[in-house]
Design an enzyme around this catalytic site. Structure first.
Site, short mmCIF file in Angstrom:
data_model
loop_
_atom_site.label_atom_id
_atom_site.label_comp_id
_atom_site.label_asym_id
_atom_site.label_seq_id
_atom_site.Cartn_x
_atom_site.Cartn_y
_atom_site.Cartn_z
N ASP A 295 0.65 -1.06 -0.13
CA ASP A 295 0.08 -0.20 0.18
C ASP A 295 0.66 1.60 -0.08
O ASP A 295 0.65 2.42 -0.40
CB ASP A 295 -1.11 -0.22 1.25
CG ASP A 295 -1.63 1.57 1.00
OD1 ASP A 295 -2.91 1.03 -0.11
OD2 ASP A 295 -1.69 2.30 2.38
N MET A 323 -24.19 3.47 -11.87
CA MET A 323 -22.26 3.58 -12.78
C MET A 323 -22.29 5.03 -12.30
O MET A 323 -20.86 5.80 -11.82
CB MET A 323 -21.58 2.84 -13.49
CG MET A 323 -20.44 3.09 -13.39
SD MET A 323 -19.36 2.86 -11.77
CE MET A 323 -19.70 0.71 -12.08
N ASP A 342 -27.52 12.16 -19.36
CA ASP A 342 -28.22 11.54 -20.40
C ASP A 342 -28.77 10.90 -20.56
O ASP A 342 -28.95 12.79 -21.18
CB ASP A 342 -28.46 10.31 -19.25
CG ASP A 342 -28.25 8.78 -19.88
OD1 ASP A 342 -27.96 8.12 -18.59
OD2 ASP A 342 -29.39 8.32 -20.23
N VAL A 399 -21.22 4.96 -20.31
CA VAL A 399 -22.55 4.01 -20.41
C VAL A 399 -22.58 2.99 -21.23
O VAL A 399 -21.58 2.00 -20.51
CB VAL A 399 -23.08 5.02 -22.51
CG1 VAL A 399 -22.91 6.89 -21.99
CG2 VAL A 399 -21.53 4.50 -23.36
N VAL A 400 -23.01 2.12 -21.76
CA VAL A 400 -23.84 0.70 -21.31
C VAL A 400 -22.84 0.00 -22.35
O VAL A 400 -21.94 0.58 -23.49
CB VAL A 400 -25.04 0.56 -21.96
CG1 VAL A 400 -24.92 0.67 -24.37
CG2 VAL A 400 -25.20 -1.37 -22.11
N GLU A 401 -22.03 -1.24 -21.79
CA GLU A 401 -21.47 -1.90 -22.30
C GLU A 401 -21.35 -2.57 -23.63
O GLU A 401 -21.01 -3.85 -23.82
CB GLU A 401 -20.65 -3.22 -21.18
CG GLU A 401 -19.18 -3.32 -21.45
CD GLU A 401 -18.26 -3.13 -21.31
OE1 GLU A 401 -16.63 -3.31 -21.01
OE2 GLU A 401 -18.23 -1.18 -20.89
N LYS A 406 -20.19 3.04 -26.88
CA LYS A 406 -19.40 3.79 -27.06
C LYS A 406 -18.59 4.39 -27.79
O LYS A 406 -18.18 5.74 -27.50
CB LYS A 406 -18.08 3.13 -25.66
CG LYS A 406 -18.85 2.51 -24.59
CD LYS A 406 -17.87 1.50 -23.90
CE LYS A 406 -18.47 0.86 -22.53
NZ LYS A 406 -18.27 1.80 -21.70
N SER A 428 -14.92 -1.86 -18.82
CA SER A 428 -14.62 -2.84 -18.09
C SER A 428 -13.51 -4.27 -19.19
O SER A 428 -13.27 -5.15 -18.34
CB SER A 428 -15.44 -4.15 -17.28
OG SER A 428 -16.50 -4.61 -17.78
N HIS A 449 -11.66 2.71 -15.24
CA HIS A 449 -12.63 1.53 -14.91
C HIS A 449 -12.79 1.36 -12.99
O HIS A 449 -11.65 0.77 -12.34
CB HIS A 449 -11.29 0.01 -15.23
CG HIS A 449 -12.66 -1.49 -14.80
ND1 HIS A 449 -11.95 -2.29 -14.32
CD2 HIS A 449 -13.73 -1.47 -14.83
CE1 HIS A 449 -13.59 -2.92 -14.73
NE2 HIS A 449 -14.49 -2.28 -14.39
N ASN A 452 -18.25 -1.71 -9.35
CA ASN A 452 -19.51 -1.21 -8.74
C ASN A 452 -19.61 -2.03 -7.60
O ASN A 452 -19.26 -3.82 -7.20
CB ASN A 452 -20.50 -2.52 -9.68
CG ASN A 452 -21.95 -1.40 -8.86
OD1 ASN A 452 -22.29 -0.31 -8.04
ND2 ASN A 452 -22.54 -1.95 -9.78
N GLU A 461 -8.91 1.26 -12.21
CA GLU A 461 -7.72 0.50 -13.24
C GLU A 461 -7.96 1.64 -14.20
O GLU A 461 -8.65 2.43 -14.79
CB GLU A 461 -8.27 -0.33 -14.27
CG GLU A 461 -7.91 -1.70 -13.00
CD GLU A 461 -8.43 -2.95 -13.61
OE1 GLU A 461 -7.97 -4.58 -14.16
OE2 GLU A 461 -9.44 -2.95 -15.03
N ASN A 499 -10.37 -8.22 -14.56
CA ASN A 499 -11.34 -9.33 -15.40
C ASN A 499 -10.52 -10.10 -16.20
O ASN A 499 -10.94 -11.61 -16.25
CB ASN A 499 -11.80 -8.40 -15.85
CG ASN A 499 -13.41 -7.80 -15.26
OD1 ASN A 499 -14.08 -8.44 -13.82
ND2 ASN A 499 -14.09 -6.83 -15.78
#
Length: 712
Positions: A295, A323, A342, A399-401, A406, A428, A449, A452, A461, A499
Site C-alpha cells: 500500500d 454507475m 444522460d 454508458v452501456v458496455e 461507446k 471493464s 475503470h 461496482n 484501473e 477481469n
C-alpha cells in the site's frame, strides 16, 4: 546531555530533563532500530546525572511517534519465533528503564501516538495529550499484537475490556475517550500541551501527585481468584464471538491479555513477547505486513505520477444510472464538481437517487449531516445536454458496455470539450486501442475503470492504450486519488488486469461444476479459503448478463486458454432469464419470506440445468477444489506480470485485493505462490494438467520452480 540524529536530551530549569524525539530528515518519528539505539544512549546519559528530578518526553514533529518502522519487519519476521520474542524483550528493557527512573516522568503526546509510540508513552508515569490527538494499537491489522508492553500496561491502566477494545479493533482512539477511560491524565489545547506537561511534572516532583501510585496501576496484577477467572472467561466468550480464526492476531491478543491479568508484571511482559514472536513468525503476519508495504508503494507511485498531472477543477460523467451516479457522488464528495449527462431524465433521476441513498446511509451511521448531503448533491449537476462541457477538464464515459454505443458517444463528446480535456472510458472489457481508433486525440484517451459499487470499491484501473500519453495517465491517476480511490496503472489487453485474472477462476469453477461438484460446496470451500463470497454467489452479485458478456470478451481475446470444453452454466442460466441478484434468480434465488426476512436458497432453474447437463460425478477433496480454482487465477496473474500488463508483483496483488476481495491474509495471488513455494505450486499445476491450458505453467514459472526464485 545527549544529542543524536533522532533523540536529544537536555537539562531545563527546576531539575527537569527533556527527552526530545526529532528524527533528522524525516517528517515523522518512528521507533526504528536507530531511534531505539539513541533512546538507549540517552537513557544511559540520564543515569549518570544526579541533578535530574523529573523527565519530560515529547516530540518536535507534528505527531508523537507513529509506531515501529514496518520496513524493518520483513527481515525480522523471517526469524524464528523465539528470536523475535527476544527482540521484543530488548525493547521491554528499554521502556522498563524509563519506568524505573527514581523520579516522575511525563509524556506529552501531540498528533498521534500509535503502536510502539503509544507504548513509549505508557512507560511514562503521566500522559498529557492535545485534544486533537489520537492514540491506538493498529498491530492487529498487521497480524501481530502490541509487543513492547502495550498489552500489559494499557490493560492494567484502563481495564482488560477497554484495552481489548483498542487492540482488537486496531482503530485509533480520540483523546477525549482515552482521558475518560484513564489512559491519559489530561487533554488540553495543542498550544498548552508542553506548559501543562511541565506543570504536571513539577507537581509530581513536589509530591503533589503520586507518581509511584501511577506506576503501580500499570504493573499491578488482578487478584487470582474465582471472580477474576469468571470475569476473564466472560470477556473471552463475549469478545471472541465473530473473531475470524484465519486472522490469528485478534484471538491471540484476547487470550494473552485475559491470561496475563493475574500474572506478575514481568511474567506478563514475557507472555506478550512470546505471543508477539509466535504471531510475527506466522505466514499471516508476513502477508499482512507485505500488504501494508504494498500500500505504501502504491502511494509513492501515485505521488510520482502526480508530479506530471494537470489539475481537474471540473469533470463530467456520460451515462447516469447506478454507475454514473456512483462516479458523480465520489467526485462531488471529494470536492470536484461533476456534470452528469444522460439522454433520458429517468436515468438522471436514478443517478441522483443513487447518490442520495449512499449519503442517507452515511447520515444514518452518523458520518454525514443533512447539510453535508446537500453540499455533496449540489456538486452533481444532472443534464440532458452538453451545456457546460466546454469548461470541463476531464470526462468519464460510463454508458452501456457496447462497443458501437461507446464509440459513438466518445467521438461525440470529444468535440464538446476543450482540446486540453482528457476523455476516459469506464469500460471493464473493451480494448482501449480499439476505442481510440475513432478518436482525434488518442493521446488524451485512456481507461478509467471503476468497480461496482463505486463508493465501496477502492480500486480504479487506469488503462494505458498504445497512444495514451504519460500526461494523460498522470492526470487520471491524480484524479482517481483525489476522488479517494487507489489507482493502479495497467496496459491494454482483453479484460485488463482484474477481469482477465477473474475469468480463469470462473473457468475453473465451470469445469468443477461440469465434473459433478456441487456449486454450493464450491462456494463453501472458497469462502473457507478466505473469499468474501464463493464463485456462484459472486456471479449472481455481478449479474449473469455481465458475466456472459465479459466471458466472451476474454474467450475471444485468449481463445487458446480461455475457451470452454463445456458451455458455461452461466450461459444456460441466462438463456432461461436468470440474471442473478438483478432479478432474484441465478445460481441462487433471492427474496423476502412472509416474515419479511431476506433469503438466499438454491435456484430451481440451476438444479434443472445441472440435472440435464452434468453426467460426470468426480470424487474430489476440498484441497483439490481450492487448487483447481486458484491455479488458473494465479497463473494468469503471473502472465500479466510477464507480459508487462502490470508493472510489478505489488500492483498485481493489490489489484486483486482491492478489486476482487482476494483474501487479505493470503497477500495476493503472487504472494500466495511465494508462500506455497513455486516448486509446490508447479507440482499442483502439473497434477491438474488434464484440465487444460489454464493449468499449464509458463516457461518463466517453470524456471522459477526450478531455481527457487520468488516474486517478492
Amino acid at each position: 546531555m545527549y544529542a543524536g540524529q533522532s533523540v536529544t536530551l537536555k537539562m531545563a530549569d527546576s531539575g527537569i530533563a527533556e527527552l526530545i524525539l526529532d528524527a533528522n530528515g524525516a517528517s515523522v518519528n518512528v521507533l526504528n532500530a536507530h531511534l531505539q539505539d539513541e533512546l538507549g544512549q540517552a537513557l544511559a546519559a540520564l543515569g549518570t546525572r544526579a541533578d535530574v528530578r523529573g523527565l519530560l518526553i515529547y516530540s518536535a514533529k507534528p505527531a508523537f511517534v507513529l509506531g515501529a518502522d514496518i520496513t524493518e519487519f520483513t527481515e525480522l519476521f523471517g526469524m524464528q519465533a523465539a528470536d523475535i520474542s527476544r527482540w521484543a524483550g530488548k525493547v521491554h528493557g528499554l521502556f522498563n528503564t524509563i519506568e524505573k527512573l527514581p523520579y516522575p516522568t511525563v509524556a506529552a503526546v501531540n498528533g498521534m501516538a500509535l503502536g510502539g509510540g503509544l507504548e513509549l508513552s505508557l512507560a511514562a508515569d503521566f500522559r498529557v495529550a492535545d485534544k486533537a490527538a489520537k492514540l491506538g494499537f493498529p498491530e492487529v491489522t498487521l497480524g501481530i499484537c502490541p509487543g513492547w508492553g502495550g498489552t500489559v500496561r494499557l490493560s492494567r491502566l484502563v481495564g482488560a475490556e477497554a484495552a481489548l477494545g483498542w487492540m482488537l479493533s486496531g482503530k485509533p482512539v480520540k483523546a477525549a475517550q482515552a482521558l475518560t477511560q484513564g489512559a491519559l491524565d489530561a487533554a488540553v489545547e495543542a498550544d498548552q500541551l508542553l506548559d501543562t506537561a511541565r506543570t504536571l511534572l513539577k507537581e509530581a516532583m513536589a509530591g503533589e501527585r503520586d507518581y509511584l501510585a501511577n506506576r503501580l496501576r500499570k504493573q499491578a496484577a488482578l487478584d487470582n481468584n474465582a471472580a477474576t477467572a469468571a470475569a476473564m472467561e466472560s470477556l473471552k466468550q463475549t469478545l471472541g464471538k465473530g473473531l475470524d480464526v484465519r486472522y490469528p492476531a485478534a484471538p491471540a491478543i484476547l487470550a494473552t491479555v485475559t491470561s496475563a491479568m493475574t500474572e506478575d508484571f514481568h511474567k506478563a511482559l514475557a507472555m506478550e513477547a512470546k505471543t508477539f514472536g509466535e504471531l510475527a513468525s506466522g505466514v499471516e503476519a508476513k502477508n499482512l505486513v507485505g500488504l501494508f508495504l504494498n500500500d505504501q508503494y502504491l502511494k509513492r507511485e501515485t505521488k510520482r505520477w502526480a508530479k506530471q498531472a494537470h489539475p481537474v477543477a471540473k469533470a463530467a460523467v456520460l451515462g447516469a444510472g447506478i454507475m454514473g451516479g456512483g462516479i458523480g457522488y465520489q467526485a462531488a464528495l471529494n470536492g470536484t464538481p461533476m456534470l452528469m449527462k444522460d439522454i433520458n431524465q429517468e436515468a438522471l433521476d436514478l443517478g441522483m437517487s443513487h447518490a442520495g441513498s449512499i449519503l442517507d446511509r452515511s447520515i444514518s451511521k452518523g458520518r454525514m449531516t443533512e447539510a453535508g448531503k446537500e453540499k455533496v448533491l449540489s456538486g452533481i449537476h444532472p443534464t440532458l445536454t452538453y451545456e457546460g462541457f466546454t469548461e470541463v477538464d476531464y470526462v468519464v464515459e460510463a454508458v452501456v458496455e457496447r462497443f458501437d454505443v461507446k464509440r459513438s458517444v466518445l467521438a461525440e463528446v470529444e468535440h464538446k470539450v476543450p482540446d486540453s480535456a482528457i476523455v476516459a472510458t469506464n469500460t471493464s472489457t473493451i480494448s482501449i486501442d480499439l476505442l481510440a481508433e475513432h478518436l482525434q486525440r488518442p493521446d488524451k484517451f485512456c481507461g478509467m475503470h471503476f468497480f461496482n459499487p463505486v463508493h465501496a470499491m477502492q480500486l480504479v484501473e487506469v488503462i494505458r492504450g498504445s497512444q495514451t500519453s504519460d500526461e494523460t495517465v498522470a492526470t487520471t491517476v491524480a484524479f482517481a486519488a483525489a476522488m479517494g480511490k487507489t489507482p493502479i496503472v495497467v496496459n491494454d489487453c482483453p479484460g485488463f488486469l482484474v477481469n482477465r485474472v477473474l475469468f480463469p477462476y470462473f473457468n475453473g469453477f465451470n469445469r468443477l461444476v461440469m465434473d459433478g461438484v456441487d456449486f454450493e460446496r464450491i462456494d463453501q470451500v472458497m469462502e473457507q479459503f478466505g473469499w468474501p463470497m464463493g464463485p456462484a454467489y459472486l456471479a449472481d452479485v455481478i449479474g449473469l448478463d455481465t458475466m456472459v458478456h465479459a466471458d466472451k470478451v476474454l474467450e475471444d481475446g485468449f481463445p487458446e486458454r480461455m475457451g470452454h470444453d463445456d458451455r458455461p452454466i452461466i450461459e444456460s442460466l441466462l438463456e432461461q432469464g436468470a440474471l442473478g441478484q438483478k432479478n432474484g434468480v441465478g445460481f441462487y434465488e433471492y427474496g423476502t419470506d412472509e416474515h419479511g426476512k431476506r433469503y438466499k436458497r438454491r435456484s430451481e432453474k440451476v438444479a434443472a440445468i445441472l440435472e440435464q447437463r452434468v453426467s460426470r460425478n468426480t470424487e474430489i477433496t476440498d484441497a483439490e477444489i481450492v487448487e483447481r480454482m486458484m491455479i488458473p487465477m494465479c497463473l494468469e496473474t503471473a502472465r500479466c506480470l510477464e507480459e508487462h500488463i502490470v508493472a510489478s508483483a505489488t500492483e498485481a496483488d493489490m489489484g486483486l485485493i482491492l478489486g476482487l476481495g482476494f483474501p487479505r491474509f493470503r497477500g495476493g495471488a503472487l504472494r500466495y505462490i511465494d508462500n506455497l513455494g513455486a516448486n509446490l505450486f508447479a507440482a499442483q499445476a502439473d497434477a491438474h494438467a488434464e484440465c487444460g491450458p489454464l493449468y499449464c505453467l509458463t516457461d518463466d514459472m517453470r524456471a522459477m520452480a526450478e531455481s527457487g526464485k520468488t516474486f517478492y
